[in-house]
Write a protein that holds these residues in place. Structure first.
Motif, PDB file in Angstrom:
ATOM      1  N   VAL A  52       9.834   4.208  -2.410  1.00 29.71           N
ATOM      2  CA  VAL A  52       9.877   2.837  -2.181  1.00 29.71           C
ATOM      3  C   VAL A  52       9.564   3.220  -0.453  1.00 29.71           C
ATOM      4  O   VAL A  52      10.342   4.041   0.194  1.00 29.71           O
ATOM      5  N   GLU A  59       7.553  -4.116   1.612  1.00 28.21           N
ATOM      6  CA  GLU A  59       8.166  -3.134   1.015  1.00 28.21           C
ATOM      7  C   GLU A  59       6.973  -2.834  -0.498  1.00 28.21           C
ATOM      8  O   GLU A  59       6.765  -3.893  -0.981  1.00 28.21           O
ATOM      9  N   SER A  61       6.839   0.090  -3.882  1.00 26.77           N
ATOM     10  CA  SER A  61       6.931   0.710  -4.524  1.00 26.77           C
ATOM     11  C   SER A  61       6.180   1.524  -5.593  1.00 26.77           C
ATOM     12  O   SER A  61       5.390   0.903  -5.996  1.00 26.77           O
TER      13      SER A  61
END
Length: 151
Positions: A52, A59, A61
């Motif tokens: 991540v 954000e 991931s």
């Protein structure tokens, strides 16, 4: 410093130097930042990484398999950033002695005639590797770094 002190029994001058240099590099051009990672490596099994990152505050991931935990981590990061950079250098050095020593990783990335070096330090060498890779990516996207001498 407190996080490092919680991980290690003794803090050496070299540990402090690595902390300071890591913070100064990260604050300059931080497009990418490691938020967390989970890596699984077991004898007879394919290593797997779940990474991540923060990309300009957002954000993201990804996960990937690899030939080792570092390779799996780099592949997961590449799934997100799609830099297309080559990795001509990967170097690991112990900053201090002992089994709880910090490892300092240097990564060199090359793309389109540009060459950048990234560095990361941590007591976990896989985390130090991911930090170094992201440090190099930050420099790759920042603009000024040396070009390949033959280009």
């Amino acid at each position: 410093f407190k996080d490092l002190a919680d991980k290690k029994h003794e803090i050496f001058d070299e540990d402090l130097q690595a902390l300071v240099s890591d913070e100064m590099v990260n604050q300059e051009h931080e497009r990418y930042k490691l938020l967390s990672m989970r890596v699984h490596s077991e004898t007879g099994e394919t290593p797997h990484a779940f990474v991540v990152i923060s990309e300009v505050g957002k954000e993201r991931s990804a996960e990937s398999d690899g030939s080792g935990p570092v390779d799996a981590s780099f592949r997961a990061i590449e799934k997100m950033v799609k830099s297309g950079a080559e990795l001509p250098l990967f170097s690991v050095n112990a900053i201090t002695s002992g089994s709880d020593a910090q490892g300092e990783v240097t990564v060199r990335l090359q793309r389109g005639g540009r060459i950048v070096n990234g560095q990361g330090a941590d007591t976990d060498i896989v985390i130090a590797s991911a930090k170094a890779y992201l440090s190099a990516l930050n420099k790759l996207y920042s603009g000024s770094e040396r070009a390949h001498p033959q280009v």
